[in-house]
Scaffold this motif. Structure first.
Motif, PDB file in Angstrom:
ATOM      1  N   ASP A   1      -8.471  -1.500  -1.410  1.00 20.58           N
ATOM      2  CA  ASP A   1      -9.281  -0.452  -2.049  1.00 20.58           C
ATOM      3  C   ASP A   1     -10.379  -1.064  -2.902  1.00 20.58           C
ATOM      4  OD1 ASP A   1      -7.677   1.454  -0.902  1.00 20.58           O
ATOM      5  OD2 ASP A   1      -6.351   1.649  -2.649  1.00 20.58           O
ATOM      6  N   GLY A   2     -10.235  -2.303  -3.275  1.00 21.67           N
ATOM      7  CA  GLY A   2     -11.253  -2.954  -4.073  1.00 21.67           C
ATOM      8  C   GLY A   2     -10.920  -4.414  -4.256  1.00 21.67           C
TER       9      GLY A   2
ATOM     10  N   GLN B   1      -1.247   1.280  -9.198  1.00 24.25           N
ATOM     11  CA  GLN B   1      -2.110   0.218  -8.678  1.00 24.25           C
ATOM     12  C   GLN B   1      -1.289  -1.047  -8.486  1.00 24.25           C
ATOM     13  OE1 GLN B   1      -5.446  -0.445 -11.239  1.00 24.25           O
ATOM     14  NE2 GLN B   1      -6.241   1.647 -11.030  1.00 24.25           N
TER      15      GLN B   1
ATOM     16  N   ARG C   1       0.838  -1.193   0.000  1.00 24.97           N
ATOM     17  CA  ARG C   1       0.000   0.000   0.000  1.00 24.97           C
ATOM     18  C   ARG C   1       0.884   1.258   0.000  1.00 24.97           C
ATOM     19  NH1 ARG C   1      -5.091   1.597   1.194  1.00 24.97           N
ATOM     20  NH2 ARG C   1      -5.767  -0.530   1.603  1.00 24.97           N
TER      21      ARG C   1
END
Length: 489
Positions: A473-474, A459, A450
């Motif tokens: 985050d997803g 990403q 992260r």
């Protein structure tokens, strides 16, 4: 940017080995490709090839120089022997020429003396010719003067004979009259004594006249004869003076002198030819010496060029030899620099992964004393202060510690690859790389990822078969059912 570097920097695949898991030689291959280390070896090899060519050129130049030195030595010997022979021949030729020239001067003096004699003879011949011409003219003149006297004498002789005949006739007539008594002996007529006496007196008178005239003509004839004798004497004297035999003797003497002069000319020509031959002999040696010196000069120039070339080759070889090792040194320098950077990155990631006291030391190929490379890639792990164990090869570590070491190495290698190739990627994928990690280890790893994502604005996707308890985050879930495989967000 090859597939291998892509899989070690952007997509860390499920079934691909992480960097630390590779064999030492494979590690070295990845590291070599990453840093393009073979380029410096190729440079060194090219320089080695160039050095070999330069040494061959140097050897060939040295052979050429040795050959030229041999030729130079041979030319010097030839020059010395030719010069010595030329000096000997020149001395002999000079002596011969001096003898010939003395003889030539003597012959020319003789020829000059003969020419003077010939000139004197020509002058005498010319003088005699003029004198003979004058005598011939005088003889001609005397001959012409002789003819009128002779003609006059013949005329006088005729007159004398005619008078003598008249006198004889008168005597006969007188005797006839004397013998005759009264008959005329001429006309046979009877004559008187008076007439006979008259005729006798007339004949006697006529005879006296003729005798007187005869005496006169005889005196004149005598004078003419005397004059003729004088002319004849003068003519004989002139003819005696006009002696062609003397002129002939002069011409014979002149011809003899001219013949002697011709012989002397032939001898002079022969001597001159001998002198020319001696000069040509000297010139032939001079020509040989000039040719030899010219070849020596060319040889010296070539040797100078070869020596200059050898100096340049020696400098080139010295410089090239330096770069044979120089490119290897550059390679090792880049390896050392990359290793230092790599180690710093790995140790930094180890701290982020909860192994703050741990450190990694790496060693790659080194050049041996024999000039060869000892190939390999060793990774030694030091567990840090307070640990009872000494540094060990990373292969000695297993479980969560080994996995953290792998991940630290993978992250560090990814950064090194992107930096080396000057790439900036906004996505990175880790496929099934969290196994063997404990819960704390997984959390440390995910926190690190992260942090990297936030700092580098990219990403990071983590692929795992089991659910991870972490505030991502997803999520993307791959579901496989009777309808096939599909994604669920």
């Amino acid at each position: 940017f090859s597939s291998n570097t892509f899989q070690n920097s952007i997509v860390i695949g499920q079934f691909s080995q992480m960097f630390f898991d590779l064999k030492p030689r494979d590690k070295l291959s990845v590291f070599t490709e990453l840093l393009n280390l073979d380029y410096w070896l190729e440079c060194s090899q090219r320089v080695t090839s160039t050095l070999s060519v330069l040494r061959e050129d140097q050897l060939e130049a040295e052979k050429t120089l040795a050959r030229l030195e041999g030729v130079r030595s041979e030319l010097k010997n030839t020059l010395n022997s030719t010069t010595a022979e030329a000096e000997e021949k020149t001395t002999s030729s000079s002596n011969s020429q001096r003898v010939l020239k003395r003889k030539l001067r003597k012959i020319k003096a003789e020829k000059l003396d003969l020419r003077k004699q010939a000139t004197n003879l020509l002058e005498r011949i010319e003088t005699r010719r003029i004198r003979d011409d004058e005598l011939a003219a005088k003889i001609g003149k005397l001959a012409k003067e002789h003819d009128p006297i002779t003609a006059t004498m013949r005329e006088v002789e005729g007159n004398i004979k005619e008078l003598e005949i008249h006198i004889e006739n008168l005597d006969n007539s007188f005797l006839s009259l004397k013998k005759a008594k009264d008959i005329c002996p001429t006309c046979k007529q009877k004559i008187s004594p008076q007439h006979r006496r008259f005729e006798q007196q007339r004949i006697a008178k006529k005879k006296v006249e003729h005798v007187g005239e005869l005496k006169m003509w005889k005196v004149e004839y005598k004078a003419l004869l005397k004059s003729l004798d004088e002319k004849i004497n003068h003519l004989e004297v002139a003819k005696q003076k006009l002696d062609h035999s003397k002129s002939a003797k002069l011409y014979l003497s002149l011809n003899s002198i001219n013949s002697d002069i011709k012989e002397l000319d032939n001898e002079i020509s022969s001597i001159n030819n001998q002198i020319v031959q001696l000069d040509q002999l000297s010139n032939s040696y001079a020509k040989k010496i000039r040719k030899c010196k010219k070849r020596l000069k060319r040889n010296k120039q070539k040797m100078k060029e070869i020596k200059k070339s050898l100096v340049e080759l020696d400098n080139d070889i010295h410089q090239t030899r330096y770069w044979v090792q120089g490119f290897k040194d550059i390679r090792l320098f880049e390896v050392d620099e990359a290793l230092i950077s790599f180690q710093v990155e790995v140790n930094s990631y180890l701290a982020d992964l909860g192994m703050a006291d741990w450190s990694v030391n790496m060693e790659v190929e080194r050049e041996t004393k024999a000039g060869k490379l000892s190939r390999g890639f060793r990774i030694m792990v030091d567990p840090g202060i307070g640990s009872n164990s000494s540094p060990k090869p990373w292969e000695a570590w297993s479980g969560g510690e080994g996995q953290r070491l792998r991940l630290a190495g993978t992250l560090a290698l990814s950064n090194l690859i992107l930096h080396q190739f000057n790439r900036d990627c906004n996505i990175q994928i880790f496929d099934e790389k969290l196994y063997w990690l404990s819960g704390t280890g997984e959390e440390d790893m995910l926190n690190l990822l992260r942090t990297i994502a936030i700092q580098e604005e990219k990403q990071i996707w983590v692929v795992d078969q089991h659910a991870l308890n972490y505030p991502f985050d997803g999520f993307l879930t791959v579901v496989k059912d009777e309808n096939g495989s599909h994604l669920e967000i």
